[in-house]
Write a protein that holds these residues in place. Sequence first.
Motif, mmCIF file in Angstrom:
data_model
loop_
_atom_site.group_PDB
_atom_site.id
_atom_site.type_symbol
_atom_site.label_atom_id
_atom_site.label_comp_id
_atom_site.label_asym_id
_atom_site.label_seq_id
_atom_site.Cartn_x
_atom_site.Cartn_y
_atom_site.Cartn_z
ATOM 1 N N ILE A 80 -23.149 -4.975 -15.500
ATOM 2 C CA ILE A 80 -22.064 -5.483 -14.944
ATOM 3 C C ILE A 80 -21.190 -6.386 -15.796
ATOM 4 C CG2 ILE A 80 -21.309 -6.873 -12.893
ATOM 5 C CD1 ILE A 80 -23.880 -6.048 -11.535
ATOM 6 N N VAL A 81 -19.999 -6.169 -15.871
ATOM 7 C CA VAL A 81 -19.220 -6.860 -16.790
ATOM 8 C C VAL A 81 -18.177 -7.456 -15.816
ATOM 9 C CG1 VAL A 81 -17.666 -6.799 -18.612
ATOM 10 C CG2 VAL A 81 -19.526 -5.193 -18.506
ATOM 11 N N LEU A 82 -17.759 -8.538 -16.040
ATOM 12 C CA LEU A 82 -16.751 -9.398 -15.187
ATOM 13 C C LEU A 82 -15.802 -9.858 -16.489
ATOM 14 C CD1 LEU A 82 -18.587 -11.717 -12.888
ATOM 15 C CD2 LEU A 82 -17.935 -9.594 -12.595
ATOM 16 N N TYR A 83 -14.570 -9.667 -15.909
ATOM 17 C CA TYR A 83 -13.607 -9.870 -16.991
ATOM 18 C C TYR A 83 -12.251 -10.399 -16.225
ATOM 19 C CZ TYR A 83 -12.695 -4.790 -16.254
ATOM 20 O OH TYR A 83 -12.607 -3.765 -15.651
ATOM 21 N N GLY A 105 -4.189 -4.040 2.154
ATOM 22 C CA GLY A 105 -4.521 -5.241 1.715
ATOM 23 C C GLY A 105 -5.194 -5.544 0.294
ATOM 24 N N THR A 106 -4.953 -6.678 -0.281
ATOM 25 C CA THR A 106 -5.559 -6.858 -1.529
ATOM 26 C C THR A 106 -6.924 -6.904 -1.565
ATOM 27 O OG1 THR A 106 -3.738 -8.257 -2.228
ATOM 28 C CG2 THR A 106 -5.801 -8.732 -3.515
ATOM 29 N N PHE A 107 -7.690 -7.264 -0.681
ATOM 30 C CA PHE A 107 -9.374 -7.232 -0.774
ATOM 31 C C PHE A 107 -9.691 -5.727 -0.510
ATOM 32 C CE2 PHE A 107 -8.081 -11.752 0.574
ATOM 33 C CZ PHE A 107 -8.401 -12.227 -0.803
ATOM 34 N N ALA A 108 -8.696 -4.928 0.047
ATOM 35 C CA ALA A 108 -9.332 -3.462 0.144
ATOM 36 C C ALA A 108 -8.854 -2.556 -1.164
ATOM 37 C CB ALA A 108 -8.688 -2.995 1.535
ATOM 38 N N LEU A 109 -8.448 -3.376 -2.139
ATOM 39 C CA LEU A 109 -7.844 -2.685 -3.165
ATOM 40 C C LEU A 109 -8.883 -3.105 -4.364
ATOM 41 C CD1 LEU A 109 -4.092 -2.566 -2.830
ATOM 42 C CD2 LEU A 109 -5.693 -0.765 -2.702
ATOM 43 N N ARG A 110 -8.937 -2.459 -5.483
ATOM 44 C CA ARG A 110 -9.255 -2.858 -7.014
ATOM 45 C C ARG A 110 -8.479 -3.207 -7.882
ATOM 46 N NH1 ARG A 110 -15.175 -1.789 -6.845
ATOM 47 N NH2 ARG A 110 -15.258 -2.254 -9.215
ATOM 48 N N SER A 111 -7.058 -3.498 -7.521
ATOM 49 C CA SER A 111 -5.982 -3.913 -8.126
ATOM 50 C C SER A 111 -6.273 -5.101 -8.821
ATOM 51 C CB SER A 111 -4.780 -4.089 -7.322
ATOM 52 O OG SER A 111 -3.702 -4.761 -8.075
ATOM 53 N N PRO A 112 -5.655 -5.328 -10.253
ATOM 54 C CA PRO A 112 -6.086 -6.359 -10.922
ATOM 55 C C PRO A 112 -5.203 -7.807 -10.271
ATOM 56 C CG PRO A 112 -4.493 -5.144 -12.111
ATOM 57 C CD PRO A 112 -5.128 -4.338 -10.916
ATOM 58 N N ALA A 113 -4.200 -7.415 -9.382
ATOM 59 C CA ALA A 113 -3.562 -8.382 -8.816
ATOM 60 C C ALA A 113 -4.185 -9.231 -7.664
ATOM 61 C CB ALA A 113 -2.155 -7.799 -8.185
ATOM 62 N N ARG A 114 -4.839 -10.015 -7.649
ATOM 63 C CA ARG A 114 -5.576 -10.794 -6.468
ATOM 64 C C ARG A 114 -5.694 -12.142 -6.892
ATOM 65 N NH1 ARG A 114 -8.673 -6.698 -6.191
ATOM 66 N NH2 ARG A 114 -10.076 -7.629 -4.540
ATOM 67 N N PRO A 115 -5.962 -13.055 -5.947
ATOM 68 C CA PRO A 115 -6.051 -14.464 -6.037
ATOM 69 C C PRO A 115 -6.687 -14.998 -7.442
ATOM 70 C CG PRO A 115 -6.215 -13.902 -3.936
ATOM 71 C CD PRO A 115 -6.463 -12.688 -4.556
ATOM 72 N N ASN A 116 -8.002 -14.404 -7.360
ATOM 73 C CA ASN A 116 -8.846 -14.592 -8.911
ATOM 74 C C ASN A 116 -8.878 -13.284 -9.381
ATOM 75 O OD1 ASN A 116 -9.391 -17.475 -8.409
ATOM 76 N ND2 ASN A 116 -10.616 -16.618 -6.580
ATOM 77 N N PRO A 117 -8.289 -13.247 -10.549
ATOM 78 C CA PRO A 117 -8.061 -11.842 -11.216
ATOM 79 C C PRO A 117 -9.251 -11.374 -11.946
ATOM 80 C CG PRO A 117 -6.641 -13.334 -12.270
ATOM 81 C CD PRO A 117 -7.229 -13.952 -11.251
ATOM 82 N N ILE A 118 -10.442 -11.568 -11.149
ATOM 83 C CA ILE A 118 -11.779 -11.274 -12.114
ATOM 84 C C ILE A 118 -11.970 -9.812 -11.490
ATOM 85 C CG2 ILE A 118 -14.135 -11.569 -11.930
ATOM 86 C CD1 ILE A 118 -13.416 -14.608 -10.564
ATOM 87 N N ALA A 119 -12.014 -8.874 -12.621
ATOM 88 C CA ALA A 119 -12.635 -7.381 -12.340
ATOM 89 C C ALA A 119 -13.957 -7.290 -12.552
ATOM 90 C CB ALA A 119 -11.737 -6.686 -13.604
ATOM 91 N N MET A 120 -14.548 -6.500 -11.980
ATOM 92 C CA MET A 120 -15.840 -6.142 -11.970
ATOM 93 C C MET A 120 -15.925 -4.578 -12.570
ATOM 94 S SD MET A 120 -19.090 -4.438 -11.057
ATOM 95 C CE MET A 120 -18.891 -3.910 -9.171
ATOM 96 N N ASP A 148 -18.405 -12.481 -17.989
ATOM 97 C CA ASP A 148 -19.851 -12.670 -17.836
ATOM 98 C C ASP A 148 -20.328 -11.019 -18.003
ATOM 99 O OD1 ASP A 148 -22.289 -13.549 -17.288
ATOM 100 O OD2 ASP A 148 -21.991 -13.438 -14.981
ATOM 101 N N ILE A 149 -21.453 -11.050 -18.289
ATOM 102 C CA ILE A 149 -22.269 -9.753 -18.464
ATOM 103 C C ILE A 149 -23.899 -10.006 -17.571
ATOM 104 C CG2 ILE A 149 -23.734 -8.364 -20.113
ATOM 105 C CD1 ILE A 149 -21.848 -9.342 -22.344
#
Lengths: 173, 173
Positions: A80-83, A105-120, A148-149
Amino acid sequence: MTRNEKNGNPEFGHRPGEKAVTLPPQTDAGVYFIGRIRTPWKQRKDCPKNARESDAVCTLEIDARWAAGLKDVESCSHLIVLYWMDRAPRDLVLQVPAHYGVQRGTFALRSPARPNPIAMSVVRLLGVEGVTLRVTGLDCLDGTPLLDIKPYFASTDAEPNAVVGWHRPEKAD
Amino acid sequence: MTRNEKNGNPEFGHRPGEKAVTLPPQTDAGVYFIGRIRTPWKQRKDCPKNARESDAVCTLEIDARWAAGLKDVESCSHLIVLYWMDRAPRDLVLQVPAHYGVQRGTFALRSPARPNPIAMSVVRLLGVEGVTLRVTGLDCLDGTPLLDIKPYFASTDAEPNAVVGWHRPEKAD
């Protein structure tokens, strides 16, 4: 409410149907960038829409400070990579993704635009050489900060029957 | 090198075989706590070792500011939850988990002690009522700060054959 000008970014247009909120006056905790991700993609339009579309080998380059933390990572088939999606606005709560054209809704999407732009992303590990990990399964911009890894445990992380109803109508039990 | 005193925490003992590094002088970006996680567990020793050990229903309580971002979330059978393990030291690169007793690299572990104490859990969504989501699959302390909620896509997130070699000797292809 319209998106704050200070968050303007030509790569993220404010489309009809999108809604932004006023961000809190301050953040609550801080993150360290522990390295960088190297990918073939220099602009957002070049990134694959879905990491499974691409076989491109990307690399995770971890700063020397954290090198000892990589012990045993080579025994993992997947990670799992967090960036940190550092170019995305953080104030959008409703979005209209260009490739769907529907408000979500933002929390139903994997868009990078979100309150904390942490991708998984879940990646396949090809090899470890020093502080560099070769992986497949990423779709982010070259130079993206790494957070994180983690080892991927099928026992807790794999849900092959999971369904996103808005994306595929039938919902699993 | 010994662990910095300033990161001392009686719940995370510095065991023989563990190694800490000096943390960078400052963080690189900030996160917002977007809500709180409510669980039955008030102390670390009470938390299940593995979220699959517990059927406990936990709740994600999202701050009103972000409420609109929950649109369409109810259509997801499973979610990815990111949260902030705010009681964990951030400087350990080698750890000796008590239940294994063997030294491992931080990035080969799911320990909350890591440079960025961001935990990732896959949860089953039971229901959404207003800004409260009922879920199963969490193992964190009551009151843990919430960072993000994402839809779980089996197509990219499920790797049922993934193997953590140090944990289970046989490695999948």
